[in-house]
Design a protein around this motif. Structure first.
Motif, short mmCIF file in Angstrom:
data_model
loop_
_atom_site.label_atom_id
_atom_site.label_comp_id
_atom_site.label_asym_id
_atom_site.label_seq_id
_atom_site.Cartn_x
_atom_site.Cartn_y
_atom_site.Cartn_z
N GLY A 258 0.81 -1.22 0.00
CA GLY A 258 0.00 0.00 0.00
C GLY A 258 0.84 1.26 0.00
O GLY A 258 1.63 1.49 0.92
N GLN A 259 0.67 2.09 -1.03
CA GLN A 259 1.38 3.37 -1.10
C GLN A 259 0.41 4.51 -1.36
O GLN A 259 -0.65 4.34 -2.00
CB GLN A 259 2.46 3.31 -2.18
CG GLN A 259 3.58 2.35 -1.81
CD GLN A 259 4.88 2.66 -2.52
OE1 GLN A 259 5.33 1.91 -3.37
NE2 GLN A 259 5.51 3.77 -2.16
N SER A 260 0.80 5.69 -0.92
CA SER A 260 -0.11 6.83 -0.89
C SER A 260 -0.50 7.34 -2.26
O SER A 260 -1.56 7.94 -2.42
CB SER A 260 0.50 7.97 -0.07
OG SER A 260 0.79 7.54 1.24
N PHE A 261 0.36 7.13 -3.27
CA PHE A 261 0.03 7.70 -4.58
C PHE A 261 -1.16 7.02 -5.24
O PHE A 261 -1.65 7.47 -6.26
CB PHE A 261 1.25 7.67 -5.52
CG PHE A 261 1.97 6.35 -5.61
CD1 PHE A 261 1.40 5.25 -6.24
CD2 PHE A 261 3.23 6.21 -5.08
CE1 PHE A 261 2.06 4.06 -6.33
CE2 PHE A 261 3.91 5.01 -5.16
CZ PHE A 261 3.33 3.92 -5.80
N ALA A 262 -1.64 5.91 -4.66
CA ALA A 262 -2.83 5.25 -5.20
C ALA A 262 -4.11 5.81 -4.61
O ALA A 262 -5.21 5.41 -5.03
CB ALA A 262 -2.76 3.75 -4.93
N VAL A 263 -4.00 6.73 -3.65
CA VAL A 263 -5.20 7.32 -3.05
C VAL A 263 -5.69 8.44 -3.95
O VAL A 263 -4.95 9.36 -4.31
CB VAL A 263 -4.88 7.86 -1.64
CG1 VAL A 263 -6.13 8.52 -1.05
CG2 VAL A 263 -4.38 6.75 -0.74
N ASN A 264 -6.98 8.36 -4.31
CA ASN A 264 -7.55 9.31 -5.26
C ASN A 264 -9.00 9.58 -4.87
O ASN A 264 -9.75 8.64 -4.58
CB ASN A 264 -7.48 8.72 -6.67
CG ASN A 264 -8.00 9.66 -7.74
OD1 ASN A 264 -9.20 9.74 -7.98
ND2 ASN A 264 -7.09 10.36 -8.40
N PRO A 265 -9.41 10.85 -4.83
CA PRO A 265 -10.78 11.16 -4.40
C PRO A 265 -11.86 10.56 -5.29
O PRO A 265 -12.98 10.32 -4.82
CB PRO A 265 -10.82 12.69 -4.44
CG PRO A 265 -9.70 13.10 -5.33
CD PRO A 265 -8.64 12.06 -5.16
N VAL A 266 -11.55 10.30 -6.55
CA VAL A 266 -12.54 9.75 -7.47
C VAL A 266 -12.45 8.22 -7.51
O VAL A 266 -13.48 7.53 -7.43
CB VAL A 266 -12.33 10.32 -8.89
CG1 VAL A 266 -13.27 9.65 -9.89
CG2 VAL A 266 -12.54 11.83 -8.89
N TYR A 524 11.13 4.38 1.13
CA TYR A 524 10.45 3.42 1.99
C TYR A 524 9.13 3.94 2.55
O TYR A 524 8.59 3.40 3.51
CB TYR A 524 11.38 2.99 3.13
CG TYR A 524 12.68 2.43 2.61
CD1 TYR A 524 12.68 1.28 1.83
CD2 TYR A 524 13.89 3.06 2.85
CE1 TYR A 524 13.86 0.77 1.32
CE2 TYR A 524 15.07 2.56 2.35
CZ TYR A 524 15.05 1.41 1.58
OH TYR A 524 16.22 0.91 1.06
N LYS A 525 8.61 5.00 1.94
CA LYS A 525 7.34 5.54 2.41
C LYS A 525 6.18 4.65 1.95
O LYS A 525 6.12 4.26 0.78
CB LYS A 525 7.14 6.95 1.88
CG LYS A 525 8.10 7.98 2.46
CD LYS A 525 7.80 9.37 1.95
CE LYS A 525 8.75 10.40 2.55
NZ LYS A 525 8.46 11.78 2.09
N THR A 526 5.28 4.32 2.88
CA THR A 526 4.07 3.57 2.55
C THR A 526 2.88 4.27 3.19
O THR A 526 3.03 5.19 3.99
CB THR A 526 4.14 2.11 3.03
OG1 THR A 526 4.07 2.07 4.46
CG2 THR A 526 5.43 1.45 2.56
N PHE A 527 1.71 3.80 2.84
CA PHE A 527 0.47 4.45 3.30
C PHE A 527 0.28 4.27 4.80
O PHE A 527 0.59 3.20 5.36
CB PHE A 527 -0.73 3.87 2.56
CG PHE A 527 -2.03 4.53 2.91
CD1 PHE A 527 -2.38 5.74 2.34
CD2 PHE A 527 -2.89 3.96 3.82
CE1 PHE A 527 -3.57 6.37 2.68
CE2 PHE A 527 -4.08 4.56 4.17
CZ PHE A 527 -4.42 5.78 3.59
#
Length: 653
Positions: A258-266, A524-527
């Motif tokens: 899980g990584q943050s760039f997959a978070v999307n409001p739509v 190494y950043k993850t959600f």
């Protein structure tokens, strides 16, 4: 006999030359230079083992014996090359043999580096040709030598004893090697220092002959420090955090890759809700195998020697499930995999979970998925999980832990599936790719891999985004169920990623780093998000100039201290390697995978060097020195936990 002995010394010399050649290749692949720092120690260790070839009368037997070690050295070099590049800096440990079956299941052909395989095979071939040439040119026909073994063995033993004793007296590096107790804490640094065989021999020695066997458990118990979160100084807060969510339900979700760039409001509205209505920590760091990140989120740490619940019983009374069991919680673990995978049949009860549900419970009539890309969708798994989450005995609070699956990787692969459709086909039929296309056309989503040098990366990122969309559907099902039960506001939900997107080496291109460069903290950043309306209200009240994004450096180790802080539960800080994210203290992250310590500013493989940023002047950089002091303290705590584990573990009957 002298001639025969001299010929065997020639064989030994040829072996050592080729061993050094293989080690140099491995050091180059791992970017460790060319030779170990204590090269004489490594050569000595290898010579001790190789010298046993001298006691065999027949050259063929000696050659077979030495060739076995050459094969092992070449195999170790290849495995380390593969793990370093494909698993983002991981170094092979003998403890990995415990998970050989699991590793074989997730292995894909993409992991193979044919250039290094060809290089090692070339060394093997050259070694064989050299032996054949030297034997033919310099060795004379077989000479009868009666009692060769009886004559040779005592001489060899005495010579080795004298040599080792002498070196222990006159060679400081060998004394240091002899005294080393836990080389696994800094695997990369230990290999760089002691060499390939020096490291692995010492690691095996540490595992078989623990220095903590004579430790008195009562002495360790006297060293336990009980921390009561209610004693934290929160006088300057409008709403104290200690005990703020006392008695509430707890749900932990570890998102595979899980990584943050997959978070999307739509495309992922429920994940987006977690980051805007909950608290979002974009500076969360995690880099471990799934089972390690999982255990850290349950236990507060992970033992360097691993957890072998098939063979041993452990004292995990301090784990999150056991702590909450004593608080009257119902504790349940969920994962859509066979219960035997990573020995979870024994592991999760050992960690304190009263119940555990797996593939056999969710889909007993279905074959298990393959690791090529036909995983059970998280949305489908969640529908089955609800049957076990909300029962007639819901009067007690609960602690649920779920490890997800669908974003595991590999990505964008049209592998055949014996179970029917693979996930590429499922995502297409569910309309996920159409939604991605529409969002991209509307300017609501950007493919961060569109400009990648690898032409397959844009498709891989679309696949990964679709996988996270399916997890988002699962999360929505869970949130709706909690709402329907009337307990959403009485539940604390934490979501975190176990590691970055390492499949196909995508993390390299995403972060613009080169292969083998593992010393940059930001890769190494993850959600990580933590959700509860009461908590969000308290945070915003205490930080009126802030929003729900908190940029503080945190790691997976901070999860348990945060839970105990919010629930108001005292805990032993000896077993936790982090700090509550709602204190002013920043923790340091230790990765078992790359055996390194890091925070936002620094990265190290050891207790006395800084590898990022490069060329740090430790004589004039106070912050770097403070970091190394903190590393030293954290290393001491890790070693204390190892001592506790050794003192409390018992073999199963």
């Amino acid at each position: 006999m002298k001639r025969l002995f001299k010929e065997k010394l020639i064989l030994l010399g040829i072996f050592l030359i080729f061993y050094i050649l293989i080690e140099m290749m491995m050091f180059t692949w791992l970017k460790l230079g060319f030779f170990p720092k204590f090269w004489l120690v490594d050569l000595l260790v290898m010579t001790v083992f190789a010298s046993l070839s001298l006691i065999f009368k027949k050259h063929k037997t000696s050659i077979f014996y030495l060739s076995f070690f050459i094969f092992i050295a070449g195999l170790l070099a290849l495995v380390n090359n593969t793990m370093n590049y494909e698993l983002n800096g991981e170094i092979f440990s003998v403890m990995h043999l415990l998970y050989a079956d699991e590793a074989a299941n997730v292995f894909v052909a993409d992991f193979l580096h044919w250039d290094s395989i060809v290089a090692i095979l070339a060394v093997f071939l050259l070694y064989g040709i050299t032996l054949a040439y030297v034997s033919k040119l310099f060795f004379k026909p077989y000479l009868r030598s009666p009692f060769y073994l009886i004559k040779t063995f005592p001489i060899l033993v005495v010579s080795l004893i004298v040599l080792l004793f002498t070196l222990n007296v006159v060679l400081p590096s060998y004394r240091e090697y002899n005294d080393a107790t836990n080389v696994s804490l800094f695997k990369r640094s230990s290999i760089k220092k002691y060499g390939m065989m020096g490291f692995y021999v010492k690691e095996i020695d540490s595992l078989l002959f623990s220095a903590n066997d004579d430790i008195d458990i009562n002495d360790l118990k006297e060293q336990l420090v009980l921390e009561d979160p209610n004693d934290f100084d929160e006088s300057d807060l409008e709403i104290p955090y200690a005990g703020l969510l006392e008695g509430m339900n707890v749900i932990t979700i570890m998102i595979e890759s899980g990584q943050s760039f997959a978070v999307n409001p739509v495309l992922t509205p429920n994940l987006y809700k977690m980051t805007t209505e909950g608290l979002f920590f974009p500076n969360h760091h995690a880099e471990n195998k799934t089972v390690v990140s999982e255990t850290i989120g349950i236990l507060g740490h992970y033992p360097n020697d691993g957890i072998m619940t098939k063979f041993f019983d452990y004292d995990f009374s301090y784990s999150m499930p056991n702590v909450l069991n004593r608080q009257g919680y119902r504790t349940v673990y969920f994962h859509e995999n066979l219960s035997s995978f990573y020995s979870r049949t024994e592991l999760t009860p050992a960690l304190g979970f009263e119940e555990g549900y797996y593939h056999e419970d969710f889909f007993p009539d279905e074959k298990i998925y393959g690791w090529g890309g036909d995983y059970t969708l998280d949305s489908r798994t969640m529908e089955r999980m609800l049957d076990y989450m909300f029962t007639e005995d819901d009067g007690e609070p609960f602690y649920y832990y779920w490890t997800t699956l669908v974003a595991h990787g590999p990505y964008n692969r049209n592998y055949p599936s014996v179970r029917g459709k693979n996930n590429l086909q499922k995502f297409t039929e569910l309309g996920y790719f159409d939604q991605i296309d529409q969002a991209e056309a509307n300017g609501d989503w950007v493919n961060i891999m569109d400009d990648s040098v690898d032409p397959e990366d844009p498709g891989r990122m679309r696949y990964y985004q679709a996988a996270m969309m399916d997890f988002d559907v699962a999360l929505g099902i869970l949130l709706d169920a909690l709402e329907a039960e009337g307990i959403l506001d009485d539940t604390l939900i934490v979501l975190y990623g176990d590691h970055n997107l390492f499949y196909h080496q995508m993390h390299l291109r995403i972060n613009d780093v080169q292969m083998g460069e593992v010393h940059y903290p930001y890769i190494y950043k993850t959600f990580f998000s933590i959700y509860n309306p009461k908590l969000t209200q308290a945070y915003l009240a205490n930080n009126p100039e802030e929003d729900t994004q908190v940029d503080k450096f945190i790691s997976t180790y901070d999860l348990l201290p945060t839970y105990y802080h919010l629930l108001g539960i005292p805990y032993y800080i000896n077993f936790t390697l982090g700090e509550s994210i709602f204190t002013d203290i920043e923790s340091i992250f230790y990765s078992h995978k790359i055996t390194a310590f890091l925070n936002s500013d620094f990265f190290t493989y050891s207790e006395n060097e800084i590898y990022y940023p490069e060329n740090i002047d430790l004589n004039h950089n106070k912050e770097a020195n403070k970091f190394l002091i903190s590393v030293d303290r954290l290393a001491e705590r890790i070693l204390w936990i190892e001592t506790w584990m050794d003192a409390t573990v018992t073999r199963k009957e």
